[in-house]
Design a protein around this motif. Structure first.
Motif, PDB file in Angstrom:
ATOM      1  N   SER A  61      59.928  12.521 -14.214  1.00  0.00           N
ATOM      2  CA  SER A  61      61.120  12.489 -13.361  1.00  0.00           C
ATOM      3  C   SER A  61      60.748  12.411 -11.886  1.00  0.00           C
ATOM      4  O   SER A  61      61.347  11.661 -11.117  1.00  0.00           O
ATOM      5  N   GLU A  62      59.752  13.178 -11.505  1.00  0.00           N
ATOM      6  CA  GLU A  62      59.320  13.189 -10.103  1.00  0.00           C
ATOM      7  C   GLU A  62      58.665  11.874  -9.698  1.00  0.00           C
ATOM      8  O   GLU A  62      58.721  11.482  -8.533  1.00  0.00           O
ATOM      9  N   ASN A  63      58.064  11.186 -10.673  1.00  0.00           N
ATOM     10  CA  ASN A  63      57.329   9.952 -10.374  1.00  0.00           C
ATOM     11  C   ASN A  63      58.089   8.699 -10.805  1.00  0.00           C
ATOM     12  O   ASN A  63      57.501   7.614 -10.884  1.00  0.00           O
ATOM     13  N   HIS A  64      59.376   8.850 -11.082  1.00  0.00           N
ATOM     14  CA  HIS A  64      60.260   7.725 -11.407  1.00  0.00           C
ATOM     15  C   HIS A  64      59.763   6.920 -12.610  1.00  0.00           C
ATOM     16  O   HIS A  64      59.808   5.685 -12.620  1.00  0.00           O
ATOM     17  N   ILE A  65      59.275   7.643 -13.611  1.00  0.00           N
ATOM     18  CA  ILE A  65      58.891   7.031 -14.884  1.00  0.00           C
ATOM     19  C   ILE A  65      59.991   7.345 -15.891  1.00  0.00           C
ATOM     20  O   ILE A  65      60.187   8.506 -16.258  1.00  0.00           O
ATOM     21  N   THR A  66      60.727   6.344 -16.301  1.00  0.00           N
ATOM     22  CA  THR A  66      61.843   6.573 -17.218  1.00  0.00           C
ATOM     23  C   THR A  66      61.325   6.728 -18.650  1.00  0.00           C
ATOM     24  O   THR A  66      60.305   6.143 -19.038  1.00  0.00           O
ATOM     25  N   MET A  67      62.054   7.508 -19.443  1.00  0.00           N
ATOM     26  CA  MET A  67      61.721   7.722 -20.849  1.00  0.00           C
ATOM     27  C   MET A  67      62.918   7.338 -21.707  1.00  0.00           C
ATOM     28  O   MET A  67      64.008   7.874 -21.523  1.00  0.00           O
ATOM     29  N   SER A  68      62.708   6.390 -22.617  1.00  0.00           N
ATOM     30  CA  SER A  68      63.766   5.935 -23.512  1.00  0.00           C
ATOM     31  C   SER A  68      63.405   6.314 -24.943  1.00  0.00           C
ATOM     32  O   SER A  68      62.238   6.210 -25.351  1.00  0.00           O
ATOM     33  N   PHE A  69      64.412   6.735 -25.702  1.00  0.00           N
ATOM     34  CA  PHE A  69      64.189   7.215 -27.063  1.00  0.00           C
ATOM     35  C   PHE A  69      64.951   6.346 -28.056  1.00  0.00           C
ATOM     36  O   PHE A  69      66.162   6.155 -27.934  1.00  0.00           O
ATOM     37  N   LEU A  70      64.206   5.793 -29.041  1.00  0.00           N
ATOM     38  CA  LEU A  70      64.779   4.948 -30.075  1.00  0.00           C
ATOM     39  C   LEU A  70      64.415   5.531 -31.431  1.00  0.00           C
ATOM     40  O   LEU A  70      63.402   6.230 -31.566  1.00  0.00           O
TER      41      LEU A  70
END
Length: 341
Positions: A61-70
């Motif tokens: 979150s702090e490093n603007h790395i998004t996490m998507s869950f499928l």
């Protein structure tokens, strides 16, 4: 120009992810299998049941790395982002433009023109390389019908009427999809089916559309736009309507073309799929093959038709989002759709 970073795909079930120093680490059954420098990653996509540390969530979150869950079949569950960092003035202009009927119609017309033209170009490409004269003539005929439907967009007087025209063009285009599949591939498209896909070709199309939607949404957020504030797709809570809008023109050149290539070159076989009642999905082996091809394709460079400069294919969604932002700021008179050459 933005640097193309990697999307990290977690395909193995029961993986555990955590961060150590400035690295994203993957452990399976207590054994560390990978360690990836975080500065090379802009998003992580999880498939199936996995776990991750709360410290990794905070780090991403702090490093603007998004996490998507499928889920294991590629159906989207949800997404974790850090604090919204978009330009509030740019987003205000985006929201204001949604109430401007003329602006909305012009934008939707451009997007759909790009979509239909790219679909036509894919048909023409396969017609030129077809060894069967009848198949080639059939593809040319369908391409000409798409040209007529593209020209008819200028006569539409509302976004609703353009939606109807888009639906008719999609029906025309997909009616010729089987003609682009090699007869030696052993696979048929038949008709477009989704939620769930009913055959192998539709399974790959749906899977790649999900990846493109993820990339397009990330591109919009990077530029500072709201991916939910759409013009073509109706607004719905939790739906990235504008991301779905912007990816329309990219479906044929990025996803459809890759799907045809994978089957026509024999890179996918029956053992790469699994069935669940009437549904057909890629299994883990199949997903790895498709994602490997997708990542490789995104690294290839093309000359962008509007910018006239070479960019990695993976940056096309970002460039299109950037061009739309320029329209909102008044730097461009109208949105230039991406037209594949």
């Amino acid at each position: 120009m933005k640097r193309l970073l990697e999307t990290m795909y977690v395909l193995t079930a029961e993986s555990y992810l955590y961060h150590r120093n400035e690295n994203i680490c993957v452990s399976i059954a207590g054994e560390e299998k990978a360690s990836v420098p975080a500065h090379l990653v802009d998003s992580i996509v999880f498939f199936g049941k996995n776990t991750l540390s709360t410290s990794l969530i905070g780090f991403c979150s702090e490093n603007h790395i998004t996490m998507s869950f499928l889920d294991s079949n590629g159906r989207f569950y949800g997404r974790v982002d850090g604090p919204v960092s978009g330009n509030v003035l740019l987003r205000k202009r985006q929201y204001d433009s949604m109430n401007d009927t003329e602006f909305s119609m012009q934008l939707v017309r451009s997007i759909l023109y790009g979509k239909i033209c790219n679909s036509k170009n894919l048909l023409m490409r396969h017609a030129r390389t077809s060894k069967d004269e009848k198949t080639a003539n059939d593809l040319y005929s369908v391409a000409e019908r798409l040209s007529i439907q593209a020209r008819s967009l200028k006569n539409c007087t509302s976004v609703d009427s353009m939606r109807g025209q888009e639906g008719a063009a999609a029906t025309t285009y997909f009616s010729a999809f089987d003609a682009m599949l090699s007869s030696t591939s052993g696979f048929r498209f038949e008709t477009r089916s989704r939620r769930p896909p009913r055959n192998e070709v539709n399974a790959v199309l749906s899977f790649l559309y999900t990846q493109l939607a993820h990339d397009t949404r990330s591109a919009l957020e990077t530029v500072g736009l709201d991916p939910s504030a759409g013009y073509l797709h109706t607004l719905r809570p939790g739906r990235p309507s504008f991301a779905l809008d912007l990816m329309e023109e990219l479906r044929a050149p990025l996803c459809d073309r890759m799907t045809l290539t994978l089957f026509n070159r024999g890179q996918l076989a029956q053992q790469d799929f699994q069935t669940d009642m009437d549904a057909v999905y890629l299994n883990e082996k199949g997903r790895k093959k498709v994602l490997t091809a997708w990542r490789t394709r995104k690294q290839e460079e093309i000359s962008h038709p509007f910018l006239n400069e070479k960019i990695p294919i993976g940056l096309i969604p970002y460039v299109q989002a950037m061009l739309f932002a320029r329209v909102l700021r008044g730097d461009l008179d109208c949105y230039p759709p991406f037209l594949w050459r």
